[in-house]
Design an enzyme around this catalytic site. Structure first.
Site, PDB file in Angstrom:
ATOM      1  N   HIS A 428       0.878  -1.180   0.000  1.00  0.00           N
ATOM      2  CA  HIS A 428       0.000   0.000   0.000  1.00  0.00           C
ATOM      3  C   HIS A 428       0.908   1.221   0.000  1.00  0.00           C
ATOM      4  O   HIS A 428       1.564   1.524   0.992  1.00  0.00           O
ATOM      5  CB  HIS A 428      -0.891   0.036   1.252  1.00  0.00           C
ATOM      6  CG  HIS A 428      -1.763  -1.175   1.405  1.00  0.00           C
ATOM      7  ND1 HIS A 428      -2.358  -1.514   2.601  1.00  0.00           N
ATOM      8  CD2 HIS A 428      -2.151  -2.117   0.520  1.00  0.00           C
ATOM      9  CE1 HIS A 428      -3.058  -2.626   2.432  1.00  0.00           C
ATOM     10  NE2 HIS A 428      -2.952  -3.013   1.180  1.00  0.00           N
TER      11      HIS A 428
HETATM   12  C1  LIG Z   1       0.166  -7.777  -3.721  1.00  0.00           C
HETATM   13  C2  LIG Z   1      -0.790  -6.645  -3.459  1.00  0.00           C
HETATM   14  C3  LIG Z   1      -1.917  -6.880  -2.688  1.00  0.00           C
HETATM   15  C4  LIG Z   1      -2.807  -5.820  -2.419  1.00  0.00           C
HETATM   16  N1  LIG Z   1      -3.989  -6.080  -1.763  1.00  0.00           N
HETATM   17  C5  LIG Z   1      -4.917  -5.088  -1.649  1.00  0.00           C
HETATM   18  C6  LIG Z   1      -6.216  -5.367  -1.154  1.00  0.00           C
HETATM   19  O1  LIG Z   1      -6.572  -6.506  -0.860  1.00  0.00           O
HETATM   20  N2  LIG Z   1      -7.089  -4.327  -1.027  1.00  0.00           N
HETATM   21  C7  LIG Z   1      -6.739  -3.047  -1.354  1.00  0.00           C
HETATM   22  O2  LIG Z   1      -7.551  -2.146  -1.154  1.00  0.00           O
HETATM   23  N3  LIG Z   1      -5.533  -2.759  -1.868  1.00  0.00           N
HETATM   24  C8  LIG Z   1      -4.636  -3.759  -2.059  1.00  0.00           C
HETATM   25  N4  LIG Z   1      -3.437  -3.499  -2.649  1.00  0.00           N
HETATM   26  C9  LIG Z   1      -3.130  -2.104  -3.013  1.00  0.00           C
HETATM   27  C10 LIG Z   1      -3.897  -1.592  -4.229  1.00  0.00           C
HETATM   28  O3  LIG Z   1      -4.058  -2.588  -5.211  1.00  0.00           O
HETATM   29  C11 LIG Z   1      -3.106  -0.400  -4.756  1.00  0.00           C
HETATM   30  O4  LIG Z   1      -3.026   0.539  -3.700  1.00  0.00           O
HETATM   31  C12 LIG Z   1      -3.737   0.282  -5.948  1.00  0.00           C
HETATM   32  O5  LIG Z   1      -3.968  -0.622  -7.008  1.00  0.00           O
HETATM   33  C13 LIG Z   1      -2.817   1.400  -6.420  1.00  0.00           C
HETATM   34  O6  LIG Z   1      -3.420   2.068  -7.487  1.00  0.00           O
HETATM   35  P1  LIG Z   1      -2.553   2.969  -8.481  1.00  0.00           P
HETATM   36  O7  LIG Z   1      -3.427   3.364  -9.598  1.00  0.00           O
HETATM   37  O8  LIG Z   1      -1.865   4.005  -7.680  1.00  0.00           O
HETATM   38  O9  LIG Z   1      -1.398   1.994  -8.999  1.00  0.00           O
HETATM   39  P2  LIG Z   1      -1.507   0.606  -9.759  1.00  0.00           P
HETATM   40  O10 LIG Z   1      -2.828  -0.037  -9.512  1.00  0.00           O
HETATM   41  O11 LIG Z   1      -0.302  -0.146  -9.374  1.00  0.00           O
HETATM   42  O12 LIG Z   1      -1.463   0.983 -11.302  1.00  0.00           O
HETATM   43  C14 LIG Z   1      -0.348   1.621 -11.888  1.00  0.00           C
HETATM   44  C15 LIG Z   1      -0.202   1.110 -13.322  1.00  0.00           C
HETATM   45  O13 LIG Z   1       0.618   1.996 -14.055  1.00  0.00           O
HETATM   46  C16 LIG Z   1       1.475   1.237 -14.896  1.00  0.00           C
HETATM   47  N5  LIG Z   1       2.645   2.053 -15.207  1.00  0.00           N
HETATM   48  C17 LIG Z   1       3.711   2.302 -14.423  1.00  0.00           C
HETATM   49  N6  LIG Z   1       4.569   3.122 -15.057  1.00  0.00           N
HETATM   50  C18 LIG Z   1       4.036   3.413 -16.261  1.00  0.00           C
HETATM   51  C19 LIG Z   1       4.459   4.221 -17.339  1.00  0.00           C
HETATM   52  N7  LIG Z   1       5.603   4.928 -17.304  1.00  0.00           N
HETATM   53  N8  LIG Z   1       3.670   4.262 -18.447  1.00  0.00           N
HETATM   54  C20 LIG Z   1       2.510   3.563 -18.507  1.00  0.00           C
HETATM   55  N9  LIG Z   1       2.070   2.783 -17.492  1.00  0.00           N
HETATM   56  C21 LIG Z   1       2.808   2.726 -16.374  1.00  0.00           C
HETATM   57  C22 LIG Z   1       1.803   0.016 -14.043  1.00  0.00           C
HETATM   58  O14 LIG Z   1       2.283  -1.044 -14.861  1.00  0.00           O
HETATM   59  C23 LIG Z   1       0.453  -0.261 -13.409  1.00  0.00           C
HETATM   60  O15 LIG Z   1      -0.334  -1.098 -14.227  1.00  0.00           O
HETATM   61  C24 LIG Z   1      -2.535  -4.521  -2.929  1.00  0.00           C
HETATM   62  C25 LIG Z   1      -1.403  -4.299  -3.707  1.00  0.00           C
HETATM   63  C26 LIG Z   1      -0.540  -5.347  -4.001  1.00  0.00           C
HETATM   64  C27 LIG Z   1       0.669  -5.088  -4.838  1.00  0.00           C
END
Ligand SMILES: Cc1cc2nc3c(=O)[nH]c(=O)nc-3n(C[C@H](O)[C@H](O)[C@H](O)COP(=O)(O)OP(=O)(O)OC[C@H]3O[C@@H](n4cnc5c(N)ncnc54)[C@H](O)[C@@H]3O)c2cc1C
Length: 496
Positions: A428
């Site tokens: 997280h």
């Molecule tokens: C193993 C694990 C278990 C988790 N369990 C839970 C849970 O049960 N419940 C919960 O609420 N949260 C959980 N989380 C946390 C939650 O999934 C994340 O907090 C949330 O998905 C983050 O959202 P985000 O959009 O910030 O990033 P992400 O969902 O990580 O999305 C970012 C995306 O951007 C892409 N990206 C990166 N750099 C670039 C670039 N330069 N150009 C284009 N694309 C790019 C990445 O490949 C990725 O697909 C978990 C996370 C993990 C890793």
């Protein structure tokens, strides 16, 4: 020859919890949207449960300097939602209140977020976890908590028809988990959005103080090697590449960012029971002890205890043992139960750029954070002993198993350093391009608009000013919908 170009009304970078809902909302409002994703697009049929292959395809890990903490995130279409544990919590009112008081986010209230939370809850099928999906692993945590009189509950999960495979972190081969890959991304596509996988955003194209699009490096799907440039031109750019990348993208675009990173630090405690637990079946996580939380009405020191899968590789990684000792411990795998500490850290870290332009993370839990981790693992040991465990393994390097309350009480109190802990990690991740009311201390304003660059927004976890104290995907998705709406109306007003 000039680089290939695409034109759209909006380009969203990153297809996870912060990007995919924003893309869907913008596309459904009638905008022509391009959704860029650096990783590959895998479908449910590709998720075969084979750990090494799936983890290599779906996830990436980064080590934080200053502590050696491992930070994990999804790296495919759907982002971290494809590898997460499906746990769902509403945004805690206490956290929103703190963000209002400390970060000036006066408009970010329960009531302004409520319609977005409701939409998220329905879209991803979040619902309470019923008895059929409470594994023995989860029930042992519940039993120990009950015996000690500690508050706890089964958590809500975003699944439809979960069949207890225990493979939530490997993409969910049954298709039950309603990740962004199965919800927001297809919704965006049905509304006409174009999803480009293997497309890594390098920087935002900015001219005369206005975002004009994104410079992209296309990657070869087979080798992952650079396959050529692409420019996506759009008057509206929404960054949602996760905290490991959004701040770096801003920095590469000449915008100050990267401060204020915050995590939920995690370690796990493992216990061996005489009877089989089979903790690798069932939802990877399902039950939480909320007694020590400081959100959603609780006033504890600020950590949750959530049962977690005992899948072989992650369990082996988390045990404080080596060689023959580790082999013996792993021989008892069917008898092991495991729970993870989810700490609401007080520490702050930062993202900077390495010479090659990639992101560098510096983060170390404070002594106070480490003290609370020590407290949490001691409490978990008590809980497991109360639940009837024969042995409890604390995540302390070179520690002996605990077999009784007396042995636990005899543990000499000591100040922990991050490297005393076996597998200190975080999934997280928050901040680095946070919203705030004070222009001097925030990258984005309350609408997620990057200060000083018209048409540029941040909608992922980087835009949140701190940690949530609960698993954050619902908060991130709801905030992304809110920011997409503000971006659309803000840009329309600007154009009028
Ligand atoms: C193993 C694990 C278990 C988790 N369990 C839970 C849970 O049960 N419940 C919960 O609420 N949260 C959980 N989380 C946390 C939650 O999934 C994340 O907090 C949330 O998905 C983050 O959202 P985000 O959009 O910030 O990033 P992400 O969902 O990580 O999305 C970012 C995306 O951007 C892409 N990206 C990166 N750099 C670039 C670039 N330069 N150009 C284009 N694309 C790019 C990445 O490949 C990725 O697909 C978990 C996370 C993990 C890793």
């Amino acid at each position: 020859m000039s680089e290939p170009r695409l034109r759209a009304d909006a380009v969203v970078v990153g297809s996870g919890a912060g990007g995919a809902p924003a893309a869907a909302a913008l596309a459904e409002a009638g905008l022509e949207v391009v959704l860029l994703e650096a990783g590959a697009r895998w479908e449910t049929r590709d998720f075969d449960g084979e750990e090494a292959r799936m983890l290599a395809r779906l996830m990436k890990a980064t080590t934080a300097s200053g502590s050696g903490m491992e930070l994990y995130a999804g790296a495919c279409v759907g982002g971290s939602t494809v590898v997460n544990d499906a746990l769902c919590w509403a945004p805690p009112p206490e956290v929103l209140a703190r963000w209002r008081a400390e970060h000036g986010l006066v408009g970010l209230t329960e009531s302004t977020l409520a319609p977005h939370v409701e939409r998220v809850w329905a879209e991803i099928g979040a619902a309470p976890t019923g008895p059929a999906n409470l594994s023995r692993n989860a029930r042992l945590l519940e039993a120990g908590a009950r015996r000690l009189g500690w508050a706890g509950a089964a958590m809500a999960r975003n699944v439809r028809g979960c069949v207890n495979l225990g493979l939530c972190n490997l993409g969910c081969p049954s298709g039950a988990k309603q990740s962004a890959l199965l919800t927001w991304v297809p919704r965006a596509e049905r509304a006409g959005a174009r999803v480009l996988a293997h497309a890594r955003a390098l920087r935002v194209a900015i001219e005369a103080g206005r975002a004009r699009g994104v410079e992209v490096l296309r990657l070869d799907p087979a080798s992952g090697e650079p396959a050529g440039p692409l420019r996506v031109e759009a008057p509206l750019v929404v960054l949602a590449a996760g905290i490991l990348e959004t701040p770096a993208l801003l920095l590469r675009s000449g915008i100050a960012a990267g401060e204020g990173l915050q995590l939920h630090s995690s370690v796990s405690v493992t216990a061996r029971f005489a009877e089989p637990v089979y903790g690798f079946f069932g939802p990877t996580m399902a039950y939480a002890v909320t007694e020590f939380s400081d959100v959603h009405g609780r006033h504890g020191p600020g950590f949750m205890l959530e049962n977690v899968s005992v899948a072989a590789p992650v369990t082996a990684n988390a045990l404080p043992r080596f060689g023959a000792d580790l082999e013996r411990a792993m021989g008892a795998l069917p008898h092991l139960a495991r729970t993870v500490v989810v700490l609401r850290d007080e520490a702050r870290g930062r993202v900077t750029l390495a010479r090659d332009g990639s992101a560098r993370i510096a983060y170390a839990p404070t002594p106070g954070d480490l003290g609370r981790i020590g407290d949490a693992i001691g409490r978990l040991a008590r809980l497991y002993l109360a639940a009837g465990a024969e042995e409890v393994w604390l995540p302390l390097e070179a520690s002996a198993p605990i077999r009784s309350e007396a042995e636990l009480a005899a543990l000499a109190p000591r100040a922990l350093g991050p490297r005393d802990l076996t597998l200190l990690y975080a999934v997280h991740l928050f901040g680095g391009a946070a919203m705030g009311g004070d222009p001097a201390h925030s990258v984005c304003d309350e609408a997620g608009a990057v200060r000083g660059v018209a048409g540029l927004y941040v909608s992922d976890a980087s835009s949140l000013p701190g940690n949530t104290g609960v698993n954050p995907q619902v908060t991130i998705m709801a905030n992304a919908l809110r920011i997409a709406e503000r971006a659309r109306t803000g840009e329309r007003a600007r154009a009028a």
